[in-house]
Design a protein around this motif. Structure first.
Motif, PDB file in Angstrom:
ATOM      1  N   GLU A 254      73.133 -30.586 108.027  1.00 25.28           N
ATOM      2  CA  GLU A 254      74.528 -30.345 107.652  1.00 25.28           C
ATOM      3  C   GLU A 254      75.407 -30.217 108.884  1.00 25.28           C
ATOM      4  OE1 GLU A 254      77.274 -26.772 105.879  1.00 25.28           O
ATOM      5  OE2 GLU A 254      75.237 -26.957 105.092  1.00 25.28           O
TER       6      GLU A 254
ATOM      7  N   GLU B 227      77.689 -32.954 106.661  1.00 25.14           N
ATOM      8  CA  GLU B 227      77.848 -32.946 105.208  1.00 25.14           C
ATOM      9  C   GLU B 227      76.595 -32.393 104.551  1.00 25.14           C
ATOM     10  OE1 GLU B 227      79.291 -32.411 102.498  1.00 25.14           O
ATOM     11  OE2 GLU B 227      80.744 -34.062 102.728  1.00 25.14           O
ATOM     12  N   ASP B 228      76.727 -31.988 103.303  1.00 24.43           N
ATOM     13  CA  ASP B 228      75.604 -31.529 102.496  1.00 24.43           C
ATOM     14  C   ASP B 228      74.543 -32.632 102.459  1.00 24.43           C
ATOM     15  OD1 ASP B 228      73.842 -30.861 100.455  1.00 24.43           O
ATOM     16  OD2 ASP B 228      75.407 -30.220  99.074  1.00 24.43           O
TER      17      ASP B 228
ATOM     18  N   SER C 234      83.792 -23.645 104.816  1.00 23.48           N
ATOM     19  CA  SER C 234      84.563 -22.733 103.958  1.00 23.48           C
ATOM     20  C   SER C 234      84.283 -21.266 104.302  1.00 23.48           C
ATOM     21  CB  SER C 234      84.240 -22.984 102.483  1.00 23.48           C
ATOM     22  OG  SER C 234      82.864 -22.733 102.207  1.00 23.48           O
TER      23      SER C 234
ATOM     24  N   PRO D   9      79.863 -27.937 103.925  1.00 19.97           N
ATOM     25  CA  PRO D   9      80.191 -26.818 103.039  1.00 19.97           C
ATOM     26  C   PRO D   9      80.316 -25.482 103.771  1.00 19.97           C
ATOM     27  CG  PRO D   9      78.528 -28.218 102.030  1.00 19.97           C
ATOM     28  CD  PRO D   9      78.705 -28.721 103.435  1.00 19.97           C
ATOM     29  N   SER D  10      79.610 -25.325 104.888  1.00 20.31           N
ATOM     30  CA  SER D  10      79.678 -24.059 105.622  1.00 20.31           C
ATOM     31  C   SER D  10      81.061 -23.794 106.197  1.00 20.31           C
ATOM     32  CB  SER D  10      78.645 -24.049 106.757  1.00 20.31           C
ATOM     33  OG  SER D  10      77.330 -24.053 106.249  1.00 20.31           O
TER      34      SER D  10
ATOM     35  N   ASP E 185      84.414 -31.805 106.077  1.00 20.62           N
ATOM     36  CA  ASP E 185      85.130 -30.567 106.352  1.00 20.62           C
ATOM     37  C   ASP E 185      84.602 -30.001 107.671  1.00 20.62           C
ATOM     38  OD1 ASP E 185      86.856 -28.476 106.048  1.00 20.62           O
ATOM     39  OD2 ASP E 185      85.824 -27.569 104.340  1.00 20.62           O
TER      40      ASP E 185
END
Length: 431
Positions: free
Chosen positions: A163, A168-169, A322, A319-320, A275
């Protein structure tokens, strides 16, 4: 603390109504590379940049004795790109192996493990598991599926590693697409730009006409040319090159008239950037030793500190990212890093995911990205062209080399389209 400025090129914010051969939208690596090629070929080029500084997703801070600190592009990946290598050589930009002399540490479950201690508990190590993905012939499916045969602790750590390395996931990362870019040469193959990645930007910008603080509010296009309208004026040109990330263009960031066709909008969705949040910590006392840390605990990310420096940098992706927007994330970080960090004098955050001009850090190898990239790179008629790392070919997508190569590719397409145009000053031939 000084953010990246511009040392060369003609840069300003005033923009009057005018005409040009080509208007390039975006002064990142792709836009500058494109404008450089076109200008060298004799075309009259104007570059419009929405922000007050050039460089796009290259963001270098100058922090005195700490040296250059990279908040955007960090490394030169070990992929073949002659144009990029030529630029480094011509501009005398030096590179060095990444991470030399730094100890690698994994923080998991509140404990800190160096490579030896981690190997005694978990096999394979996460970077070994990554290399294993690329050692076998390309297979179908996701990276997460390819890791499913590992024991739970090793799989969890390998997922965390992937990740942060890819952005990314792993459940969304396509194994074949990922292998094309991250093909096992990464461990020990990446290099850093010694004097800062903004040296690459300055080398590309020299002599160009660049208008900063000039976001394009509307781009009208058709068979007879384009018209780029900003708050302070309009540029009419024979062609336009769009270099902002696909989600920005497709999301109405440029106000295209007529709008993008559905095929382009669909391609932009597949090319959404990962992200990411970049963090700079200024510690009260110098770091005792050079370390490169993977945080499997909140808030996650890859963090680096150099012995004798008061600057620690972190890049939290996927995702981390966030987690760095949650209330109290600094407390999570202090718990994860513990006494290694000490007291903080300052915390700086650059949120790529929520920046309106970028909407993420770079495109990632999800399923279907190859076809989407080719669709995004395709021109509209003979007047609107596309560049940027998301439009680069397989193996370069998502990288600075891909941004540069895409800019040069778009310049060649514009030159061909505007046939019978200006004299090629470099070769002495008509363009």
């Amino acid at each position: 603390m000084e953010a990246m400025g511009v040392s060369s090129g003609q840069v300003g914010s005033a923009l009057m109504a005018e005409t040009a051969d080509v208007v390039v939208i975006g002064a990142g690596v792709a836009g500058l590379a494109c404008a450089r090629e076109l200008s060298a070929g004799g075309f009259d080029v104007v570059v419009l940049e929405a922000r007050s500084a050039i460089g796009g997703r290259v963001r270098t801070l100058r922090m005195g004795a700490a040296g250059p600190v990279e908040l955007g592009a960090q490394v030169v990946h070990p992929v073949g790109c002659d144009a990029f290598d030529d630029l480094l050589r011509e501009a005398r930009i030096g590179t060095a192996p990444m991470g030399t002399g730094a100890e690698f540490v994994v923080v998991s479950g509140g404990a800190h493990y160096d490579a030896a201690a981690l190997a005694a508990r978990i096999r394979p190590l996460p970077w070994v598991a990554e290399d294993g993905l690329y050692a076998a012939p390309p297979r179908s499916g996701t990276v997460d599926r390819a890791l499913s045969g590992l024991a739970p602790p090793a799989r969890a750590l390998a997922r965390c590693w992937m990740e942060q390395v890819v952005g990314e996931d792993p459940g969304l990362l396509d194994l074949t697409e990922t292998a094309m870019t991250y093909h096992g040469g990464g461990r020990g193959g990446e290099r850093v730009v010694v004097d800062g990645f903004d040296r690459v930007v300055h080398a590309l910008a020299g002599g160009l006409e660049i208008r900063t603080d000039s976001p394009v509010e509307r781009l009208r296009w058709g068979g007879d040319g384009v018209e780029a309208a900003t708050a302070s004026g309009t540029v009419r040109a024979r062609a336009a090159v769009l270099t902002p990330p696909p989600p920005v263009v497709a999301g109405g960031g440029l106000g295209l008239d007529p709008p993008l066709p559905p095929s382009k909008v669909a391609a932009a969705a597949a090319l959404a950037s990962c992200d990411a949040v970049a963090v700079v910590l200024v510690t009260a006392r110098p770091t005792a030793r050079s370390e490169w840390l993977l945080l499997a605990d909140p808030p996650g990310g890859l963090w680096t500190g150099r012995a004798g420096s008061r600057v620690v940098t972190g890049h939290v992706k996927g995702p981390s990212a966030s987690l760095v927007r949650r209330r109290g994330w600094e407390s999570d970080l202090l718990r994860s890093l513990g006494p290694r960090l000490g007291d903080l004098d300052d915390v700086l955050v650059l949120d790529w995911g929520r920046d309106r001009w970028f909407r993420g850090a770079y495109s990632v190898p999800v399923a279907g990205v190859g076809a989407a990239s080719a669709e995004w790179a395709a021109r509209l008629g003979g007047t609107v062209f596309f560049a940027g790392e998301a439009s680069a070919e397989a193996g370069l997508r998502g990288l600075v080399q891909g941004a540069l190569a895409s800019g040069e590719r778009a310049a060649a397409e514009v030159t061909l389209s505007l046939s019978g145009g200006p004299h090629d000053q470099r070769s002495g031939r008509d363009a």
